[in-house]
Design an enzyme around this catalytic site. Structure first.
Site, short mmCIF file in Angstrom:
data_model
loop_
_atom_site.label_atom_id
_atom_site.label_comp_id
_atom_site.label_asym_id
_atom_site.label_seq_id
_atom_site.Cartn_x
_atom_site.Cartn_y
_atom_site.Cartn_z
N PRO A 93 8.19 -11.31 3.47
CA PRO A 93 8.26 -10.96 4.58
C PRO A 93 9.29 -10.27 4.86
O PRO A 93 9.52 -9.11 5.57
CB PRO A 93 7.80 -11.95 5.23
CG PRO A 93 7.21 -13.68 4.68
CD PRO A 93 7.83 -12.67 3.56
N GLU A 120 5.94 -22.29 0.68
CA GLU A 120 6.82 -21.79 1.67
C GLU A 120 7.13 -20.49 1.08
O GLU A 120 7.97 -19.62 1.70
CB GLU A 120 7.26 -22.60 1.67
CG GLU A 120 7.07 -24.12 2.81
CD GLU A 120 6.43 -23.27 3.58
OE1 GLU A 120 4.83 -24.01 3.77
OE2 GLU A 120 7.08 -22.73 4.28
N ARG A 158 -7.08 5.15 -2.50
CA ARG A 158 -7.76 6.39 -1.90
C ARG A 158 -7.15 7.55 -2.37
O ARG A 158 -7.75 8.54 -2.00
CB ARG A 158 -7.37 6.05 -0.37
CG ARG A 158 -8.28 4.90 0.42
CD ARG A 158 -8.05 4.27 1.92
NE ARG A 158 -7.87 6.24 2.70
CZ ARG A 158 -8.73 6.04 3.07
NH1 ARG A 158 -9.75 5.70 2.64
NH2 ARG A 158 -8.69 7.25 3.77
N ASP A 173 -6.14 12.29 6.60
CA ASP A 173 -5.68 10.40 6.62
C ASP A 173 -4.73 11.12 7.45
O ASP A 173 -3.82 11.59 7.65
CB ASP A 173 -5.34 10.38 6.36
CG ASP A 173 -6.51 9.30 5.41
OD1 ASP A 173 -6.65 9.01 4.35
OD2 ASP A 173 -8.13 9.48 5.70
C1 4FV Z 1 4.12 -11.60 3.70
C2 4FV Z 1 4.16 -10.10 4.56
C3 4FV Z 1 4.14 -12.94 4.26
C4 4FV Z 1 5.41 -15.52 2.86
C5 4FV Z 1 4.90 -17.09 2.06
C6 4FV Z 1 3.09 -15.94 1.84
C7 4FV Z 1 3.75 -15.52 3.04
C8 4FV Z 1 3.66 -17.18 1.05
N1 4FV Z 1 3.61 -10.69 2.43
N2 4FV Z 1 3.94 -9.19 3.55
N3 4FV Z 1 4.13 -10.32 5.80
N4 4FV Z 1 3.65 -13.93 2.37
O1 4FV Z 1 3.97 -13.42 4.57
O2 4FV Z 1 3.86 -9.05 2.11
O3 4FV Z 1 4.16 -17.14 0.50
#
Ligand code: 4FV
Length: 248
Positions: A93, A120, A158, A173
């Site tokens: 994230p 986590e 793609r 696209d």
């Molecule tokens: C995520 C996102 C995401 C966070 C902890 C996986 C999670 C767990 N990855 N973009 N949004 N990952 O939420 O790429 O390990």
């Protein structure tokens, strides 16, 4: 384009490698996906890849060593195949939010290694020592990095020449020209008293191209006015586009 993917759930990737456009691209060797499970690199009998968090708190954290040993194995295979190792990319994230522009950049790399987190998160020492790039699929929290990795791989595959039947289709696209896509129609010509726009039936290609461009501009202005600003800033709008937008 070669992808190496470090994941505790390699089976999930059949969704990408066994179906549709991306599945055919793998079959035709236009791309390759190599799956690596850190559990396979564990030396302990219980193949432990996670442990409780220092400082307490809910959930588990992925351990550094199984992941680092896996990345070492990936790079060793690249070396054995005289491949230069592309970047190691963690899905998280806190990463830069993925976009069509980033998809285009990645398609030029040649190869990339995705790290799919679970639990986590991952011990920060692995990130500090091994990760070159962090990407996010959006501001929401998932239970793993596998789905973001597959979404990004789909967008990149793609763009590989020869993957889409007519290379033209990738060019048209959404987002490729900075605008949203124009509406699409196919048979029947009339459905529930709704007819296909007559301009599309006239066979006048210049008029069809103009109509589609105007539709893209109108839909983008309505649903993503921010994209109009960035298209304008990137010099992607013609005087004709501006005249049309002004008329709306
Ligand atoms: C995520 C996102 C995401 C966070 C902890 C996986 C999670 C767990 N990855 N973009 N949004 N990952 O939420 O790429 O390990």
């Amino acid at each position: 384009m070669r992808f190496d993917v470090v994941t505790l759930f390699p089976e999930m990737f059949s969704a990408l490698t066994q179906w549709g456009v991306t599945g055919r691209a793998c079959e035709q060797g236009l791309t390759s996906v190599h799956l690596w499970n850190p559990r396979d690199l564990c030396s302990d009998s219980r193949k432990t890849v996670d442990d409780r968090a220092y400082g307490g708190g809910p959930g588990m954290v992925m351990m550094v060593k199984p992941l680092e040993d896996t990345v070492k194995a990936v790079k060793a295979e690249h070396g054995a195949k005289n491949l230069s190792s592309g970047p190691v990319c963690l899905l998280a994230p806190q990463g830069e939010v993925f976009s069509q522009k980033i998809a285009k950049d990645i398609a030029s790399y040649g190869n990339l290694t995705f790290i799919c987190g679970r639990y986590e998160g991952i011990d920060q020492r692995f990130v500090d020592r091994n990760v070159d790039l962090q990407l996010s699929i959006g501001d929401f929290v998932l239970s793993g990095g596998e789905i973001p990795a597959m979404a990004m791989m789909d967008a990149v595959i793609r763009l590989i020449p020869g993957v889409l039947g007519d290379d033209q289709s990738a060019v048209q696209d959404s987002f490729v020209n900075g605008l949203l896509d124009y509406p699409h129609y196919t048979r029947p010509e009339i459905y529930e008293n709704l007819s296909v726009p007559s301009v599309l039936l006239g066979g006048h290609h210049a008029k069809i191209t103009d109509w589609r461009r105007q539709q893209s501009l109108k839909l983008t202005l309505r649903f993503r006015p921010d994209l109009i600003e960035s298209a304008r800033a990137n010099g992607l709008l013609t005087r004709e586009d501006e005249r049309y937008l002004h008329s709306l």
